[in-house]
Structures are given as C-alpha cells and as structure tokens.
Write a protein that holds these residues in place. Structure first.
Motif, PDB file in Angstrom:
ATOM      1  N   ARG A  33       0.722  -1.116  -0.165  1.00 32.18           N
ATOM      2  CA  ARG A  33      -0.061   0.102   0.019  1.00 32.18           C
ATOM      3  C   ARG A  33       0.987   1.226  -0.187  1.00 32.18           C
ATOM      4  N   ALA A  34       1.792   1.141  -0.935  1.00 30.96           N
ATOM      5  CA  ALA A  34       2.888   2.457  -0.911  1.00 30.96           C
ATOM      6  C   ALA A  34       2.059   3.607  -1.587  1.00 30.96           C
ATOM      7  N   ARG A  35       1.385   3.214  -2.393  1.00 28.81           N
ATOM      8  CA  ARG A  35       0.367   4.336  -3.220  1.00 28.81           C
ATOM      9  C   ARG A  35      -1.026   4.086  -2.995  1.00 28.81           C
ATOM     10  N   ALA A  36      -1.836   5.265  -3.516  1.00 26.81           N
ATOM     11  CA  ALA A  36      -3.360   4.998  -3.683  1.00 26.81           C
ATOM     12  C   ALA A  36      -3.829   5.977  -4.570  1.00 26.81           C
ATOM     13  N   VAL A  37      -5.097   5.604  -5.013  1.00 23.54           N
ATOM     14  CA  VAL A  37      -5.890   6.371  -6.029  1.00 23.54           C
ATOM     15  C   VAL A  37      -6.778   7.542  -5.343  1.00 23.54           C
ATOM     16  N   LEU A  38      -6.520   8.744  -5.973  1.00 23.24           N
ATOM     17  CA  LEU A  38      -7.400   9.865  -5.239  1.00 23.24           C
ATOM     18  C   LEU A  38      -8.350  10.223  -6.001  1.00 23.24           C
ATOM     19  N   ASP A  39      -9.772  10.306  -5.526  1.00 21.37           N
ATOM     20  CA  ASP A  39     -10.706  10.812  -6.331  1.00 21.37           C
ATOM     21  C   ASP A  39     -10.704  12.352  -6.366  1.00 21.37           C
ATOM     22  N   VAL A  40     -10.616  12.823  -7.503  1.00 23.98           N
ATOM     23  CA  VAL A  40     -10.318  14.211  -7.625  1.00 23.98           C
ATOM     24  C   VAL A  40     -11.616  15.046  -7.041  1.00 23.98           C
ATOM     25  N   ALA A  41     -12.649  14.527  -7.745  1.00 25.00           N
ATOM     26  CA  ALA A  41     -13.972  15.300  -7.470  1.00 25.00           C
ATOM     27  C   ALA A  41     -14.403  15.261  -5.964  1.00 25.00           C
ATOM     28  N   GLY A  76     -13.257   5.795 -15.253  1.00 23.81           N
ATOM     29  CA  GLY A  76     -14.407   6.500 -15.643  1.00 23.81           C
ATOM     30  C   GLY A  76     -14.550   7.653 -14.479  1.00 23.81           C
ATOM     31  N   ARG A  77     -13.308   8.061 -13.958  1.00 26.54           N
ATOM     32  CA  ARG A  77     -13.606   9.292 -12.872  1.00 26.54           C
ATOM     33  C   ARG A  77     -12.023   9.963 -13.240  1.00 26.54           C
ATOM     34  N   GLU A  78     -11.866  11.260 -12.914  1.00 25.50           N
ATOM     35  CA  GLU A  78     -10.499  11.931 -12.826  1.00 25.50           C
ATOM     36  C   GLU A  78      -9.889  11.446 -11.571  1.00 25.50           C
ATOM     37  N   VAL A  79      -8.652  10.887 -11.863  1.00 25.46           N
ATOM     38  CA  VAL A  79      -7.967  10.392 -10.459  1.00 25.46           C
ATOM     39  C   VAL A  79      -6.637  10.626 -10.725  1.00 25.46           C
ATOM     40  N   ARG A  80      -6.036  10.604  -9.430  1.00 24.87           N
ATOM     41  CA  ARG A  80      -4.582  10.831  -9.166  1.00 24.87           C
ATOM     42  C   ARG A  80      -3.849   9.752  -8.313  1.00 24.87           C
ATOM     43  N   LEU A  81      -2.808   9.477  -9.026  1.00 29.59           N
ATOM     44  CA  LEU A  81      -1.818   8.462  -8.073  1.00 29.59           C
ATOM     45  C   LEU A  81      -1.187   9.228  -6.870  1.00 29.59           C
ATOM     46  N   ILE A  82      -1.199   8.886  -5.690  1.00 29.97           N
ATOM     47  CA  ILE A  82      -0.743   9.736  -4.714  1.00 29.97           C
ATOM     48  C   ILE A  82       0.351   8.646  -3.615  1.00 29.97           C
ATOM     49  N   ASP A  83       1.213   9.244  -3.300  1.00 24.24           N
ATOM     50  CA  ASP A  83       2.103   8.448  -2.338  1.00 24.24           C
ATOM     51  C   ASP A  83       2.101   8.825  -0.955  1.00 24.24           C
ATOM     52  N   VAL A  84       1.558  10.062  -0.553  1.00 23.54           N
ATOM     53  CA  VAL A  84       1.056  10.485   0.576  1.00 23.54           C
ATOM     54  C   VAL A  84      -0.560  10.843   0.828  1.00 23.54           C
ATOM     55  N   PRO A  85      -0.918  10.170   1.781  1.00 17.90           N
ATOM     56  CA  PRO A  85      -2.387  10.571   2.029  1.00 17.90           C
ATOM     57  C   PRO A  85      -2.753  11.991   2.533  1.00 17.90           C
ATOM     58  N   PRO A  86      -3.821  12.711   1.793  1.00 21.06           N
ATOM     59  CA  PRO A  86      -4.034  14.066   2.354  1.00 21.06           C
ATOM     60  C   PRO A  86      -4.649  13.861   3.865  1.00 21.06           C
ATOM     61  N   GLU A  87      -4.285  15.010   4.516  1.00 21.15           N
ATOM     62  CA  GLU A  87      -4.804  15.215   5.887  1.00 21.15           C
ATOM     63  C   GLU A  87      -6.215  14.854   6.168  1.00 21.15           C
ATOM     64  N   GLY A  88      -6.537  13.687   7.135  1.00 16.54           N
ATOM     65  CA  GLY A  88      -7.896  13.500   7.263  1.00 16.54           C
ATOM     66  C   GLY A  88      -8.456  12.705   6.216  1.00 16.54           C
ATOM     67  N   ALA A  89      -7.679  11.882   5.542  1.00 16.88           N
ATOM     68  CA  ALA A  89      -7.973  11.162   4.407  1.00 16.88           C
ATOM     69  C   ALA A  89      -9.256  10.268   4.581  1.00 16.88           C
ATOM     70  N   GLU A  90     -10.237  10.041   3.984  1.00 15.39           N
ATOM     71  CA  GLU A  90     -11.310   9.188   4.053  1.00 15.39           C
ATOM     72  C   GLU A  90     -11.589   8.047   2.977  1.00 15.39           C
ATOM     73  N   PHE A  91     -12.276   7.214   3.252  1.00 15.11           N
ATOM     74  CA  PHE A  91     -13.008   6.338   2.167  1.00 15.11           C
ATOM     75  C   PHE A  91     -14.142   5.779   2.294  1.00 15.11           C
ATOM     76  N   GLU A  92     -14.573   5.460   1.330  1.00 18.00           N
ATOM     77  CA  GLU A  92     -16.133   5.102   1.377  1.00 18.00           C
ATOM     78  C   GLU A  92     -16.362   3.486   1.390  1.00 18.00           C
ATOM     79  N   ARG A  93     -17.160   2.940   2.445  1.00 20.96           N
ATOM     80  CA  ARG A  93     -17.274   1.391   2.435  1.00 20.96           C
ATOM     81  C   ARG A  93     -18.923   1.159   2.308  1.00 20.96           C
ATOM     82  N   SER A  94     -19.254   0.570   1.185  1.00 16.37           N
ATOM     83  CA  SER A  94     -20.658   0.056   0.894  1.00 16.37           C
ATOM     84  C   SER A  94     -21.121  -0.604   1.840  1.00 16.37           C
TER      85      SER A  94
END
Length: 258
Positions: A33-41, A76-94
């Motif tokens: 988990r060295a990198r992750a995908v960030l949803d720009v929107a 199908g969405r604008e994304v960026r590959l990042i190697d440092v999470p933004p402060e307070g990074a969140e994710f969605e869990r259906s």
C-alpha cells in the motif's frame, strides 16, 4: 504452523503480487500500500469497498499501474496516484449486505471511514499494517459455500498461515503475539470484518458472492463496539521488525497481560 504465502499490494485496492520474502517494518511489508488512487472530485481515497465506483481497481496490477490519464479513462473518473495521504483522508465503505442484495451496480448506503486507526501516520491501510488469514479459515469457508472452495486472495491477506486446526482458529488470537520466522513479532489486534471486496472479480477470478455470504452465516465475531461482524482473518501490528520468507515457522505466544 508455517508461512505459506506472502502478498503485498503496491497500490491500495489494486491487484497484489506474491513474494518469496520481504522486509517487515512498523509500516508492514515493504512496498505494501505504498500508493493509492485519489478521487479528484471528492478528495476521498478510492477503495473497492465501494464497488459501484471502484471495483475496476481490482482488474489492474498494482505493480504495473498505468499513468493517471489512462487510469482515469479505465475508471471513468478523474483520479490521481498519490504516495502520501491527504490530511484526514477518508474512504467509502458500501454496506456489504446491501451490495449482496442489490448488486455491484446499485447505489447503496455507505459509511465513511478514516485511514489507519492502528497504523503509523501517512499510510494507506484501512486499519492495521498487517492482515493475515489461516488456511483453515479459507478451507472452512470454501467447504461451507456452494462452490466447495474459495480463494485466499479474495480476502487480500499479507500473510497466509498454514494451520492444521479446523474452522477459524485465528478468531482466538486477538491480544496475542505471533512470531514469524526468527525475527518478526506481530501483535494480533482483532478479527477482520469483511466488506463486499471478497465477492468482487479479482483479475481472472470471477465474482463470488459466497465469499462474503458464507462468512456472514457462519463466522460472526465481536469487533470492538461494532457488535458481531462477518469476519475472516485478523489484523495485526508489528512489534519487532525483521525479515520473513515463505516456509518460515509461525508460533503463537501467550496472551499479553493487560
């Protein structure tokens, strides 16, 4: 017990790669988990735990992740590959039960989680830096399901531990130390509550709803204050770093004192 396989996932929610050996630090297996995908929107971390939006990540090899433009096209969405999470990074869990009932394309309720409750800062782990599962648990889930088998990779473990016990022996490991090889010591924290991810297609593996449905029926475990959850495997933190390799002996220590 011994270490049957090791896996790391270079990009969060993408396909992993099997290793013959690995360095282990407080941040887990080297390169995991060295990198992750960030949803720009939305500014949220993309996670296949929300399959309607991000199940396509599980078709991509993390070690060969494409550039951002191609990745955005694939997802199908604008994304960026990042190697440092933004402060307070969140994710969605259906809500996994709703995904089972409605399907992966349906818009279902979700919860929002913060990264790394038991991990070092600036990492992309959902909770803890090491996740492991026993062969006993995998074999039991398979035997109870309609297919007669299930693949360990659906549960995205770092370590698969070969055990001779029956059922789900790791359910009883919380609060105990686990010695892997000659150097590494882990502390098992809690059983791993499962989301919809094990049911999704993983590369060549087709969708399998029984990978979650069977666990929900046969292995609900108390997880913190969340009540009984469908669980498979356990989360752990690293107490002593070192190097591990396939075939290493795995030993369970005595329960830790409060």
């Amino acid at each position: 017990m011994h270490l049957e396989t090791l896996w790391r996932y270079p990009v969060k929610s993408m396909l992993g790669e099997e290793l013959s050996e690995s360095e282990v630090t407080e941040r887990g297996l080297a390169g995991d988990r060295a990198r992750a995908v960030l949803d720009v929107a939305t500014g949220k971390i993309a996670s296949a735990k929300n399959p309607r939006l991000w199940r396509g990540l599980l078709a991509i090899e993390g070690a060969r992740a494409p550039g951002e433009e191609e990745l955005s096209e694939l997802l199908g969405r604008e994304v960026r590959l990042i190697d440092v999470p933004p402060e307070g990074a969140e994710f969605e869990r259906s809500v996994p039960e709703r995904v089972l009932a409605k399907g992966v394309d349906a818009e279902v309720p979700h919860t929002v989680g913060r990264l790394g409750g038991a991990s070092p800062e600036s990492t992309f782990f959902d909770f803890a830096p090491v996740h492991l599962i026993t062969t006993s648990a995998v074999e039991r889930i398979g035997a109870l399901g309609t297919r007669g088998q299930v693949e360990a990779l659906r549960y995205r473990p770092n370590l698969v531990v070969r055990t001779s016990e029956k059922g789900f022996p790791e359910n009883d490991w919380a609060g105990r130390e686990l010695y892997v090889g000659e150097e590494v010591v882990l502390e098992v924290i809690v059983a791993t509550p499962r989301c919809a991810v094990p049911t999704l297609a993983h590369g060549p593996l087709q969708r399998d709803v029984e990978a979650l449905r069977t666990v929900a029926r046969h292995n609900r475990v108390q997880v913190f204050d969340m009540g009984p959850q469908p669980c498979a495997g356990v989360y752990a933190r690293v107490l002593r770093p070192g190097r591990i390799k396939k075939g290493d002996q795995v030993r369970l220590g005595a329960p830790r004192r409060p």
